[in-house]
Design an enzyme around this catalytic site. Structure first.
Site, PDB file in Angstrom:
ATOM      1  CE  LYS A 181      18.661  26.025 -45.956  1.00 42.47           C
ATOM      2  NZ  LYS A 181      17.607  27.039 -45.714  1.00 42.47           N
ATOM      3  CG  ASP A 193      13.409  -0.508 -30.747  1.00 43.73           C
ATOM      4  OD1 ASP A 193      14.103   0.016 -29.867  1.00 43.73           O
ATOM      5  OD2 ASP A 193      13.417  -0.121 -31.938  1.00 43.73           O
TER       6      ASP A 193
HETATM    7  N1  DCP Z   1       9.842   6.696 -29.703  1.00 45.83           N
HETATM    8  C1  DCP Z   1       9.106   7.877 -29.636  1.00 45.83           C
HETATM    9  N2  DCP Z   1       9.704   9.047 -29.288  1.00 45.83           N
HETATM   10  C2  DCP Z   1      11.030   9.080 -29.022  1.00 45.83           C
HETATM   11  C3  DCP Z   1      11.794   7.898 -29.075  1.00 45.83           C
HETATM   12  C4  DCP Z   1      11.171   6.718 -29.424  1.00 45.83           C
HETATM   13  O1  DCP Z   1       7.903   7.855 -29.899  1.00 45.83           O
HETATM   14  N3  DCP Z   1      11.602  10.248 -28.687  1.00 45.83           N
HETATM   15  C5  DCP Z   1       9.188   5.446 -30.100  1.00 45.83           C
HETATM   16  C6  DCP Z   1       8.927   5.462 -31.590  1.00 45.83           C
HETATM   17  C7  DCP Z   1      10.087   4.700 -32.137  1.00 45.83           C
HETATM   18  C8  DCP Z   1      10.284   3.636 -31.061  1.00 45.83           C
HETATM   19  O2  DCP Z   1      10.020   4.334 -29.839  1.00 45.83           O
HETATM   20  O3  DCP Z   1       9.786   4.129 -33.396  1.00 45.83           O
HETATM   21  C9  DCP Z   1      11.651   3.005 -31.067  1.00 45.83           C
HETATM   22  O4  DCP Z   1      12.657   4.005 -30.974  1.00 45.83           O
HETATM   23  P1  DCP Z   1      13.983   3.913 -31.823  1.00 45.83           P
HETATM   24  O5  DCP Z   1      14.817   5.082 -31.418  1.00 45.83           O
HETATM   25  O6  DCP Z   1      14.596   2.577 -31.681  1.00 45.83           O
HETATM   26  O7  DCP Z   1      13.517   4.224 -33.328  1.00 45.83           O
HETATM   27  P2  DCP Z   1      13.151   3.262 -34.551  1.00 45.83           P
HETATM   28  O8  DCP Z   1      13.141   1.829 -34.154  1.00 45.83           O
HETATM   29  O9  DCP Z   1      11.897   3.811 -35.131  1.00 45.83           O
HETATM   30  O10 DCP Z   1      14.308   3.524 -35.620  1.00 45.83           O
HETATM   31  P3  DCP Z   1      15.791   2.872 -35.647  1.00 45.83           P
HETATM   32  O11 DCP Z   1      15.847   1.951 -36.823  1.00 45.83           O
HETATM   33  O12 DCP Z   1      16.705   4.035 -35.813  1.00 45.83           O
HETATM   34  O13 DCP Z   1      15.998   2.169 -34.351  1.00 45.83           O
HETATM   35 MG    MG Z   2      14.722   1.014 -33.139  1.00 49.21          MG
HETATM   36 MN    MN Z   3      15.353   1.692 -29.723  1.00 46.59          MN
END
Ligand code: DCP
Ligand code: MG
Ligand code: MN
Length: 335
Positions: A72, A192
């Site tokens: 791809k 978070d």
């Molecule tokens: N988490 C996880 N599995 C999921 C959802 C979340 O292990 N299905 C954990 C890991 C993520 C954390 O919770 O890092 C926070 O979730 P977020 O969806 O807020 O993701 P991030 O903070 O990493 O990224 P963003 O900048 O998009 O919020």
């Molecule tokens: Mg997050």
């Molecule tokens: Mn989150």
């Protein structure tokens, strides 16, 4: 949903974009989470490269990029597009499903259900709010703002606001902003917050008095005009909306707050810092070492495979050490 591969001056941004488009199609339309993760992993790998990929052959040497993705990449580099994506985009119900899943609270199944009823645009959704639950209504209300990434500087400000307000009610609270912010990202999708208190231990977790801890904090942040909407509020988990007070030009932001038991705090910090792929790998590694790891505890498994009592964890390093892994700084957990 949002592009996690957007980092300043990524020389492979266009390749990452088409991989994320493919990932979203697999999750939202095909409901193939395996392929969704595979495309995301490939995009994450490319987004970390300092130089432009020259061809598929070269890309194949990288982790998470196999024969099919390499092909791809070659197609995209030589034609400037991907026929598979062009075909997907020709089908208007695919496009509508993809759009609706960008509303916080609407997943692939709900999006398909709505599109099957002829609801295909945000305008349609606004007319049919009776078909949405509370979370989805909030997602629609703040659709534009929730798509905006949050600059690190703003989260630094928010960190101070939260820590100051909570400290005023009780000095002993421990507050850590986790998620992509703790992993050092320049921009985040949401905020978070992980919270604990020395008197809030796993033994007392269910007691009546402790049930109101999070509720009290949320009310305090509402009085400060920082929390402006609630999606859901349980005894250990808040999901809602915030805005930097007295700063109405700042967008509304998604805010998650979790309350962890004091003796389980560092398993919580590890989990909530992520990223999700890192967490998956860490859990898989734990199982190989006959341990089970989740957001609360690390427990050794007996030969019969039942979990024993929780290991005593006083910092994140303890978890890595018990599992025989070298410590990884949060900034090195962006898989
Ligand atoms: N988490 C996880 N599995 C999921 C959802 C979340 O292990 N299905 C954990 C890991 C993520 C954390 O919770 O890092 C926070 O979730 P977020 O969806 O807020 O993701 P991030 O903070 O990493 O990224 P963003 O900048 O998009 O919020
Ligand atoms: Mg997050
Ligand atoms: Mn989150």
């Amino acid at each position: 949903k949002r592009k996690a591969t957007d980092n300043a001056g990524n020389p492979n941004q266009d390749l990452c974009d088409f991989l994320i488009d493919l990932a979203n199609y697999e999750r939202n339309v095909s409901k193939n989470i395996f392929k969704y993760n595979a495309y995301r992993k490939a995009a994450a790998t490319l987004s970390g490269l300092p130089e432009r990929v020259k061809n598929g052959q070269e890309a194949k040497k990288l982790s998470g990029i196999g024969e099919k993705i390499a092909k791809k990449i070659d197609e995209f580099l030589s034609t400037g597009k991907l026929q598979k994506l062009e075909d997907i985009k020709k089908d208007e119900s695919n496009v509508a499903i993809n759009l609706l899943t960008r509303v916080s609270g609407i997943g692939p199944a709900k999006a398909k259900e709505l599109v099957d009823k002829g609801i295909k645009t945000l305008e349609d959704l606004k007319k049919h709010q009776d078909k949405l639950n509370h979370h989805q209504k909030i997602g629609l209300k703040y659709f534009e703002d929730f798509e905006k990434r949050i600059p690190r500087k703003e989260i630094e400000k928010i960190e101070k606001i939260i820590k100051n307000s909570i400290a005023k009610s009780n000095e002993e609270y421990i507050v850590t902003i986790c998620g992509s912010y703790r992993r050092g990202k320049k921009e985040s999708g949401d905020i978070d917050v992980l919270l604990t208190h020395p008197t809030y231990t796993s033994k007392e977790k269910e007691s009546k008095k402790k049930m109101s801890v999070l509720k009290d904090i949320v009310e305090c942040l509402e009085r400060k005009k920082f929390i402006v909407d609630t999606i859901s509020l349980g005894s250990t988990k808040f999901m809602g909306v915030c805005q930097v007070p007295n700063n109405t030009e700042k967008p509304f932001r998604r805010l998650d707050i979790r309350l962890a038991a004091y003796d389980q705090y560092y398993c919580g910090v590890l989990y909530f810092t992520g990223n999700d792929l890192f967490n998956k790998n860490m859990r898989a590694h734990a199982l190989e070492k006959n341990y089970t790891l989740n957001e609360y505890t690390l427990k050794r498994l007996t030969p019969e495979g039942t979990p024993g009592k929780a290991e005593k964890i006083t910092c994140e390093e303890d978890i890595f050490q018990i599992l025989g892994l070298p410590y990884k700084e949060p900034k090195d957990r962006n898989l």
